[in-house]
Design an enzyme around this catalytic site. Structure first.
Site, PDB file in Angstrom:
ATOM      1  N   LYS A 101      -4.480   2.400  13.271  1.00  0.00           N
ATOM      2  CA  LYS A 101      -5.627   1.633  12.781  1.00  0.00           C
ATOM      3  C   LYS A 101      -6.716   1.442  13.834  1.00  0.00           C
ATOM      4  O   LYS A 101      -7.883   1.318  13.500  1.00  0.00           O
ATOM      5  CB  LYS A 101      -5.163   0.282  12.245  1.00  0.00           C
ATOM      6  CG  LYS A 101      -4.435   0.423  10.911  1.00  0.00           C
ATOM      7  CD  LYS A 101      -4.390  -0.891  10.167  1.00  0.00           C
ATOM      8  CE  LYS A 101      -3.914  -0.698   8.746  1.00  0.00           C
ATOM      9  NZ  LYS A 101      -2.452  -0.425   8.684  1.00  0.00           N
ATOM     10  N   GLU A 123     -10.982  -8.213   6.630  1.00  0.00           N
ATOM     11  CA  GLU A 123      -9.861  -8.899   6.006  1.00  0.00           C
ATOM     12  C   GLU A 123      -8.595  -8.258   6.546  1.00  0.00           C
ATOM     13  O   GLU A 123      -8.613  -7.144   7.067  1.00  0.00           O
ATOM     14  CB  GLU A 123      -9.892  -8.756   4.491  1.00  0.00           C
ATOM     15  CG  GLU A 123      -9.415  -7.413   3.948  1.00  0.00           C
ATOM     16  CD  GLU A 123     -10.388  -6.267   4.207  1.00  0.00           C
ATOM     17  OE1 GLU A 123     -11.612  -6.541   4.242  1.00  0.00           O
ATOM     18  OE2 GLU A 123      -9.932  -5.129   4.388  1.00  0.00           O
ATOM     19  N   SER A 389       2.808   6.870  11.898  1.00  0.00           N
ATOM     20  CA  SER A 389       1.580   6.075  11.937  1.00  0.00           C
ATOM     21  C   SER A 389       1.654   4.844  12.830  1.00  0.00           C
ATOM     22  O   SER A 389       0.629   4.380  13.321  1.00  0.00           O
ATOM     23  CB  SER A 389       1.189   5.657  10.514  1.00  0.00           C
ATOM     24  OG  SER A 389       2.267   5.002   9.870  1.00  0.00           O
TER      25      SER A 389
HETATM   26  C1  LIG Z   1      -1.745  -0.065   7.648  1.00  0.00           C
HETATM   27  C2  LIG Z   1      -0.700   0.923   7.957  1.00  0.00           C
HETATM   28  C3  LIG Z   1      -0.446   2.020   7.104  1.00  0.00           C
HETATM   29  C4  LIG Z   1      -1.125   2.224   5.789  1.00  0.00           C
HETATM   30  O1  LIG Z   1      -2.490   2.427   5.845  1.00  0.00           O
HETATM   31  P1  LIG Z   1      -3.153   3.846   5.542  1.00  0.00           P
HETATM   32  O2  LIG Z   1      -4.591   3.542   5.389  1.00  0.00           O
HETATM   33  O3  LIG Z   1      -2.522   4.375   4.280  1.00  0.00           O
HETATM   34  O4  LIG Z   1      -2.849   4.717   6.694  1.00  0.00           O
HETATM   35  C5  LIG Z   1       0.508   2.948   7.499  1.00  0.00           C
HETATM   36  N1  LIG Z   1       1.188   2.806   8.646  1.00  0.00           N
HETATM   37  C6  LIG Z   1       0.992   1.768   9.490  1.00  0.00           C
HETATM   38  C7  LIG Z   1       1.782   1.678  10.733  1.00  0.00           C
HETATM   39  C8  LIG Z   1       0.040   0.794   9.169  1.00  0.00           C
HETATM   40  O5  LIG Z   1      -0.153  -0.252  10.002  1.00  0.00           O
END
Ligand SMILES: *Cc1c(COP(=O)(O)O)cnc(C)c1O
Length: 406
Positions: A101, A123, A389
């Protein structure tokens, strides 16, 4: 006018800003009149800045020095042996603040400063986007206000504290459902009240144009880097790129690197929740129908009266009733495929990755791992890149049952 599917796909591969913010029938800009002009100005400036070498080198310096890029591409031989595949992990868990993010938050904070905004609002649901925004705002030198539902704040106390320590003013929203939906309403209201001075920093590839395109551009570093890492290591490109899909930003970022390689399958994994037929879930691309949510035309989970449905996932970051418009078009064109993984499948994958590889993945990322594991069971000796992610430290309280998901 008829536009053939191959023209639409060519346009996606090329990746220019979509005309009118449209991804085929999806996307667009469904907002109050007061915001139209603001969004048009943002679009114009964002297009200029993203093509400006000076802005790009500023962004690249922050990616390197603040976020810690490039993130590694890690071989996962033990997982690979267990699954019968060759597995690589793109390590967004090693980004500063623990997830992808921050790639977007830093990019937009730089744009906010160039636009002359005097504060940032955002938000947050589970708090991950709030933490990334608070860190980026501090780094860039702008004050920020984060709206968070009061119920979410109780469930995600450590993230609430992190945001405050990073200097953010966190407003607890007691209205409505006291979760993400109410927080979005409040942040929107603050923006509409002062659209000139306020920069609204959106956290995924959702919302009105130009956000889905702009956020994709900031997250595309994931896939572009990953592809270059395969090439530089003398490795063949993967057969499939797998990522979890909440709003869809980490997935679109990973896909971006491989969309022009027809031999690389793109696979997004949504959250199936408990997995029962009538249980709440967050598999928007699998089960949603088209409507307008948060300023864009996109698939969403709604009942026959257009009421947005309650969603569920064990992964807080996947618990969202909409999805990015570009994913909907990729699905319709057949360029990407979307499946889902249940809470239990994600937890099993989390356990395997942690104990076999020494990497504790976020619950969201564990959905991608579960999807990759299924893909491996259907293909012999395939080569897989998984978008990891985020890291799972934030989920410890959920994993140990200290707090319930609710
Ligand atoms: C917020 C988040 C997501 C989901 O958000 P996307 O916009 O779909 O990428 C996925 N993995 C993690 C670790 C997150 O914090």
């Amino acid at each position: 006018m008829t536009v053939t599917n191959s023209t639409l796909l060519d346009e996606l591969v090329e990746g220019r800003p979509p005309v009118d913010g449209r991804f085929g029938p999806y996307g667009g800009r469904y907002v109050p009149e007061t915001l139209m002009e603001i969004l048009q100005r943002l679009e114009t400036r964002a297009i200029e800045l993203l093509a400006d070498p000076k802005f790009r080198s500023e962004l690249e310096a922050e990616q390197r020095e603040f976020i810690g890029r490039p993130t590694p591409l890690t071989r996962a031989p033990a997982l690979g042996e267990r699954w019968g595949a060759e597995v690589f992990l793109k390590r967004e868990d090693l980004c500063h603040t623990g997830a992808h993010k921050i790639n977007n938050a830093i990019g937009q904070a730089l744009i906010a400063r160039r636009l002359g905004a005097d504060r940032i609002v955002a938000e947050t649901g589970a708090g991950q986007h709030g933490v990334a925004t608070a860190a980026a705002a501090a780094r860039i030198g702008l004050p920020c206000t984060i709206y968070m539902g009061a119920v979410d704040a109780r469930r995600q106390k450590p993230n609430l504290e992190r945001m405050r320590l990073l200097g953010a003013d966190v407003v607890l929203v007691e209205a409505g459902d006291q979760t993400l939906r109410a927080a979005i309403d409040e942040a929107f209201r603050a923006w509409v009240a002062d659209p000139e001075g306020t920069y609204y920093l959106l956290g995924s590839v959702v919302g009105p144009h130009p956000y889905p395109w702009m956020v994709r551009e900031f997250q595309s570093v994931i896939g572009i880097e990953a592809r270059a890492q395969f090439v530089e290591s003398g490795l063949e490109l993967p057969d499939v790129a797998v990522a979890c899909v909440g709003g869809g930003s980490n997935a679109i970022g990973l896909f971006r690197g491989f969309i022009g390689d027809p031999g690389v399958e793109l696979l997004g994994i949504e959250a199936a929740g408990h997995g029962g037929q009538d249980d709440p879930h967050s598999a928007t691309l699998g089960f949603g129908s088209t409507g307008v949510l948060h300023g864009a035309m996109t698939p969403l989970l709604q009942d026959e009266h257009g009421q947005v449905l309650d969603t569920h996932s064990v992964a807080p970051g996947l618990d969202y009733p909409g999805v990015g418009p570009e994913h909907a078009l990729l699905r319709d064109l057949g360029r990407a495929r979307y499946e889902s993984a249940t809470d239990d499948q994600a937890l099993e994958a989390l356990d395997e990755c942690s104990s076999l590889e020494g990497i504790l993945p976020a619950l969201e990322s564990s959905h991608a791992l579960a999807g990759a594991k299924r893909w491996a069971s259907e293909h012999s000796d395939g080569r897989i890149v998984v978008g990891l992610s985020g890291r799972g430290d934030k989920d410890i309280q959920l994993l140990t049952g200290e707090v319930s998901h609710g």
